[in-house]
Design an enzyme around this catalytic site. Structure first.
Site, short mmCIF file in Angstrom:
data_model
loop_
_atom_site.label_atom_id
_atom_site.label_comp_id
_atom_site.label_asym_id
_atom_site.label_seq_id
_atom_site.Cartn_x
_atom_site.Cartn_y
_atom_site.Cartn_z
N VAL A 138 51.62 47.64 38.72
CA VAL A 138 52.74 46.72 38.92
C VAL A 138 53.20 46.20 37.57
CG1 VAL A 138 53.50 44.53 39.94
CG2 VAL A 138 51.98 46.05 41.23
N GLY A 156 51.81 42.66 33.62
CA GLY A 156 51.52 43.90 34.34
C GLY A 156 50.09 43.88 34.85
N LYS A 157 49.77 44.79 35.73
CA LYS A 157 48.39 44.94 36.21
C LYS A 157 48.29 46.26 36.95
CE LYS A 157 44.70 42.33 35.81
NZ LYS A 157 44.40 41.50 34.63
N GLY A 158 47.08 46.82 36.97
CA GLY A 158 46.88 48.08 37.66
C GLY A 158 45.51 48.15 38.28
#
Length: 420
Positions: free
Chosen positions: A64, A109-111
């Site tokens: 994201v 952001g992040k994943g």
């Protein structure tokens, strides 16, 4: 591609509550609030995966990219079976404000991948990481999105990600991720940066509260990367670390715990279980210990309405993400307990990640003393601004931090305009 508004997910729903409070004080208009509570991009994909045994499984990968107003997205990659789109979205939302409050030129952001790294061999982890990276080649990069380690991932994970990306675009790109091993473009001072940031913020506020570091009683919940380095740095500055803990329980010594001894014991035994440098107490008792400074640096939601009124610390420094619920936060305000919020207190890690990104792009690497000096300068400068806004609006540090972060993102967004 699905677009999902941020939902209240675990501790990060608390972050959304804090956002709404600050947005109301800033009188943020409904249109801007709507933009800021929706992610720019959500990516979901399958990761077909072959185990060493030859069996196939399929995991789900997420990334994201929440907001790009201030620069490329920035945030970790977590490997955990419980990862969901909503959780990753909420984490990316939170990273947007964390980067902004310390004035970094990044968005959030992040994943994540829905795997359990504890059940995977090194070869299996490498295959999953490389497939994950390959799926994201078009949308990550030093000017697009810069991942980093998170729960279940390590500097080795970042090395595999960087190599995969570099192979695909046929050139070496160290700056595509941060948190890498030093030998391939990592930064000196990165490992201890979050704990160092906790200590820098704490010492600065202690001086404002009139707490003399010499002999000040410090209690630290959590003895992982953040808690251990914070404990060492508090001790170096003359503080008396009287309590520490990990998953095995808590340990209290009114005369002071030998932090180096505890570190050696934990490294040798992989935890503090059986540590004899302090009396064994429960984690709950640790949080209620009479002390000057309390550093929750372990899990989320540790300080709630159930125990907040029994906390006896003068200063609370959030080394963990979301250790205090909004309800407990209000109790601390009533009690006059000073709280340095996670969004500021543990931003040392992402700040030195930014330094790593800068060094990679310049191809020139700083000495550790320079990294530490720049970290301290950045944190103290932004903490001073939080203090100023808190006094100006008569609000807690947490609300002031969110007000600053939101205003910085909104200013960038308005200057750039909304392309439509």
């Amino acid at each position: 591609m699905a677009v999902t508004a941020v939902r209240e997910v675990s501790v990060f729903g608390d972050g959304i509550a804090y956002f709404n409070e600050a947005a109301a004080l800033l009188e943020l208009d409904p249109g801007m609030r709507a933009i800021l509570t929706h992610p720019s991009r959500q990516i979901i994909f399958s990761i077909p995966f072959q185990r060493d045994s030859g069996e196939f499984e399929v995991f789900t990968g997420y990334r994201v990219q929440y907001n790009f107003a201030r620069g490329p997205a920035k945030g970790g990659i977590r490997f955990h079976p419980g990862v969901t789109l909503d959780e990753v979205t909420a984490l990316a939302f939170w990273m947007t404000w964390k980067c902004a409050v310390v004035d970094l030129p990044f968005g959030g952001g992040k994943g994540g991948v829905t795997c359990d790294p504890t059940t995977l061999s090194m070869n299996e982890l490498e295959r999953i990481t490389r497939r994950y990276a390959a799926e994201l080649v078009e949308v990550v990069g030093p000017d697009k999105d810069v991942p980093a380690p998170d729960v279940g991932t390590t500097p080795q994970t970042m090395a595999w990600f960087m190599d995969t990306y570099s192979m695909h675009i046929r050139q070496n790109v160290a700056g595509v991720v941060t948190g890498k091993p030093l030998e391939i473009g990592g930064s000196r001072g990165r490992v201890e940066a979050t704990g160092r940031g906790v200590t820098i913020c704490a010492m600065d506020q202690m001086s404002h509260l009139g707490i003399d570091p010499k002999g000040a009683r410090v209690v630290i919940q959590g003895f992982g990367n953040v808690g251990m380095y914070a404990a060492k740095l508090f001790e170096e500055r003359g503080c008396n670390v009287v309590g520490i803990s990990d998953v095995t329980g808590a340990y209290y010594n009114g005369a002071g715990i030998n932090v180096n001894g505890a570190e050696e014991y934990a490294k040798k035994n992989h935890n503090l279980g059986g540590f004899t440098g302090g009396d064994r107490i429960t984690n709950a008792e640790l949080l209620e210990t009479d002390c000057d400074v309390l550093v929750p640096a372990a899990l989320e939601k540790q300080l709630t309405t159930e125990n907040a009124r029994r906390v006896r610390a003068k200063l609370l420094v959030e080394g963990a993400n979301g250790p205090t619920t909004p309800e407990a936060d209000r109790i601390f305000q009533e009690m006059g307990v000073c709280v340095i919020p996670d969004i500021m207190a543990n931003a040392g890690g992402v700040t030195v990640s930014y330094f790593e990104w800068v060094q990679d792009r310049a191809g020139y690497f700083w000495k550790e003393a320079e990294v530490n000096a720049r970290l301290e300068e950045n944190l103290l400068e932004n903490f001073a601004e939080i203090r100023r806004i808190a006094q100006l609006h008569n609000v807690a540090f947490r609300t002031a931090a969110y007000m600053i972060a939101i205003e910085r993102v909104v200013t960038s967004l308005k200057l750039r305009g909304v392309y439509a």
